[in-house]
Design an enzyme around this catalytic site. Sequence first.
Site, PDB file in Angstrom:
ATOM      1  N   GLU A  88      52.109  52.608  43.269  1.00  0.00           N
ATOM      2  CA  GLU A  88      51.340  53.146  43.740  1.00  0.00           C
ATOM      3  C   GLU A  88      50.954  52.710  45.333  1.00  0.00           C
ATOM      4  O   GLU A  88      51.038  50.483  45.272  1.00  0.00           O
ATOM      5  CB  GLU A  88      49.781  52.280  42.593  1.00  0.00           C
ATOM      6  CG  GLU A  88      50.236  53.265  41.545  1.00  0.00           C
ATOM      7  CD  GLU A  88      48.540  53.070  40.665  1.00  0.00           C
ATOM      8  OE1 GLU A  88      48.511  53.627  39.908  1.00  0.00           O
ATOM      9  OE2 GLU A  88      48.274  51.870  41.176  1.00  0.00           O
ATOM     10  N   CYS A 114      47.121  49.387  51.468  1.00  0.00           N
ATOM     11  CA  CYS A 114      47.268  48.752  50.460  1.00  0.00           C
ATOM     12  C   CYS A 114      48.974  49.210  50.134  1.00  0.00           C
ATOM     13  O   CYS A 114      48.997  50.502  49.582  1.00  0.00           O
ATOM     14  CB  CYS A 114      46.222  48.997  49.469  1.00  0.00           C
ATOM     15  SG  CYS A 114      46.479  47.990  47.935  1.00  0.00           S
ATOM     16  N   CYS A 121      54.034  44.065  37.516  1.00  0.00           N
ATOM     17  CA  CYS A 121      53.619  42.375  37.664  1.00  0.00           C
ATOM     18  C   CYS A 121      54.062  41.064  36.586  1.00  0.00           C
ATOM     19  O   CYS A 121      53.799  41.450  35.177  1.00  0.00           O
ATOM     20  CB  CYS A 121      52.224  42.750  37.809  1.00  0.00           C
ATOM     21  SG  CYS A 121      51.749  40.406  38.541  1.00  0.00           S
ATOM     22  N   CYS A 125      46.874  39.415  34.697  1.00  0.00           N
ATOM     23  CA  CYS A 125      45.583  39.369  34.687  1.00  0.00           C
ATOM     24  C   CYS A 125      44.958  40.342  33.992  1.00  0.00           C
ATOM     25  O   CYS A 125      45.767  41.236  33.163  1.00  0.00           O
ATOM     26  CB  CYS A 125      44.938  39.419  36.325  1.00  0.00           C
ATOM     27  SG  CYS A 125      45.862  37.895  36.649  1.00  0.00           S
ATOM     28  N   CYS A 128      43.423  43.557  34.900  1.00  0.00           N
ATOM     29  CA  CYS A 128      44.455  44.716  35.547  1.00  0.00           C
ATOM     30  C   CYS A 128      45.362  45.410  34.704  1.00  0.00           C
ATOM     31  O   CYS A 128      45.931  44.806  33.239  1.00  0.00           O
ATOM     32  CB  CYS A 128      45.324  43.591  36.278  1.00  0.00           C
ATOM     33  SG  CYS A 128      46.468  44.432  37.215  1.00  0.00           S
ATOM     34  N   GLY A 171      51.820  44.037  41.815  1.00  0.00           N
ATOM     35  CA  GLY A 171      52.826  43.068  41.808  1.00  0.00           C
ATOM     36  C   GLY A 171      51.880  41.408  42.646  1.00  0.00           C
ATOM     37  O   GLY A 171      50.907  41.676  43.092  1.00  0.00           O
ATOM     38  N   SER A 226      42.769  35.808  45.338  1.00  0.00           N
ATOM     39  CA  SER A 226      41.801  36.350  44.327  1.00  0.00           C
ATOM     40  C   SER A 226      42.009  35.099  43.239  1.00  0.00           C
ATOM     41  O   SER A 226      42.124  34.746  42.237  1.00  0.00           O
ATOM     42  CB  SER A 226      42.783  37.164  43.082  1.00  0.00           C
ATOM     43  OG  SER A 226      43.381  38.634  44.424  1.00  0.00           O
ATOM     44  N   LEU A 227      40.480  34.938  43.479  1.00  0.00           N
ATOM     45  CA  LEU A 227      39.739  33.776  42.715  1.00  0.00           C
ATOM     46  C   LEU A 227      39.109  33.949  41.559  1.00  0.00           C
ATOM     47  O   LEU A 227      39.662  33.532  40.688  1.00  0.00           O
ATOM     48  CB  LEU A 227      38.391  33.291  43.632  1.00  0.00           C
ATOM     49  CG  LEU A 227      38.270  31.637  43.317  1.00  0.00           C
ATOM     50  CD1 LEU A 227      39.451  30.332  43.279  1.00  0.00           C
ATOM     51  CD2 LEU A 227      37.179  31.135  44.340  1.00  0.00           C
ATOM     52  N   CYS A 345      44.047  49.101  40.428  1.00  0.00           N
ATOM     53  CA  CYS A 345      45.209  49.044  40.090  1.00  0.00           C
ATOM     54  C   CYS A 345      46.303  49.495  38.993  1.00  0.00           C
ATOM     55  O   CYS A 345      45.888  48.775  38.019  1.00  0.00           O
ATOM     56  CB  CYS A 345      45.565  47.766  40.847  1.00  0.00           C
ATOM     57  SG  CYS A 345      47.565  47.426  40.560  1.00  0.00           S
TER      58      CYS A 345
END
Length: 355
Positions: A88, A114, A121, A125, A128, A171, A226-227, A345
């Site tokens: 994507e 983007c 990936c 997470c 996600c 990813g 990405s915290l 995503c």
Amino acid sequence: MSKINILNYTKEELGSIIKPSFRAKQLYEWIYKKYVNSFDDMKNIPKDLREILKENYYLCPLKISTIEQSSDGSIKYLFALNDGKTIESVLLPMKKEEVADDGKLIHHTRYTICISSQVGCKIGCSFCLTGKSGFLRNLTSGEITSQVLMIKKDNNIAENRRVNIVFMGMGEPLDNLDNVQKAVKIFSDPFGLSISPRRQTISTSGLSAQIKKLGNMNLGVLLAISLHAVDDKLREQLMPINKAYNIESIIDAVKEFPVDARKRVMFEYLVIKNLNDDIKSAKKLVKLLHGIKAKVNLIFFNPHDGSNYQRPEIKDVLAFQDYLLKHGVLCTIRESKGLDISAACGQLKDRQEKK
Ligand code: SF4
């Protein structure tokens, strides 16, 4: 012998393969500025060289599989790769108004694209969809650069229009650093897309060792982290990679990262209802970012099928932002774009695969 994607090469690499080497500049201009789709259209390349190029290389590693257009202007692309796998990318046009010297109001559009760096990936997470479907393979540098080229072509964006690039699609870019590094160089070539590294943001889940490696490469790109959480326990729940690279190691790596005098390191903070949206977390965040030229971007969690997390209340996000601003931390709020399409995503890919 199978053909090679010519977009995988930097101009310097092409110059060492194709003789005389000035042909590499011409090729770059045909591909990235004149948007040709065939070697036959490259009129100032001699016919015999065009034949050699046709025999050994191909120009386009992606095909548009699906497009979704949101009422807010963002356009999501599902691209099919040569091996049938899909990725994507998103075009985010931002309408801006500026007052010219003569007082006239000028309307113009800024484009951000983007892009993905991997098929799937490894990071996993918990919020996600891409992470849930696992890792299939790295993208080549040509597959990375081609996403921008295809989107510019498909939207008739003139070759000299500035675009920003964010490596925030599918990813973990730092898990494919060699190809991402090469893509950054290809993007910034003045004979190609001519996108300054300062307009390219690499967003990572926080692979501290790779952040250091990227910093040592001195590419001049911007860094986004990405915290999403301020203590390791919650971050491990949201991002299992935190077991290998905890918050302290990320902050240490960021402190060493070379940042342009006018720029800042972006900290992405996905705000999730009742998890990380309280003032106690805001306080910890201020403490954590002390001494870093940082900017925090608060993102509303965008619920999707199969997720247990909830969208935060606007009042809580505003209070969080207010606390940060009052304590000297630059902070913006990003509304998720494309809420009427597959905004998260991996969502468009997921929907297409379930059809
Ligand atoms: S949020 Fe990014 S790093 Fe995390 S699983 Fe999804 S694609 Fe990978």
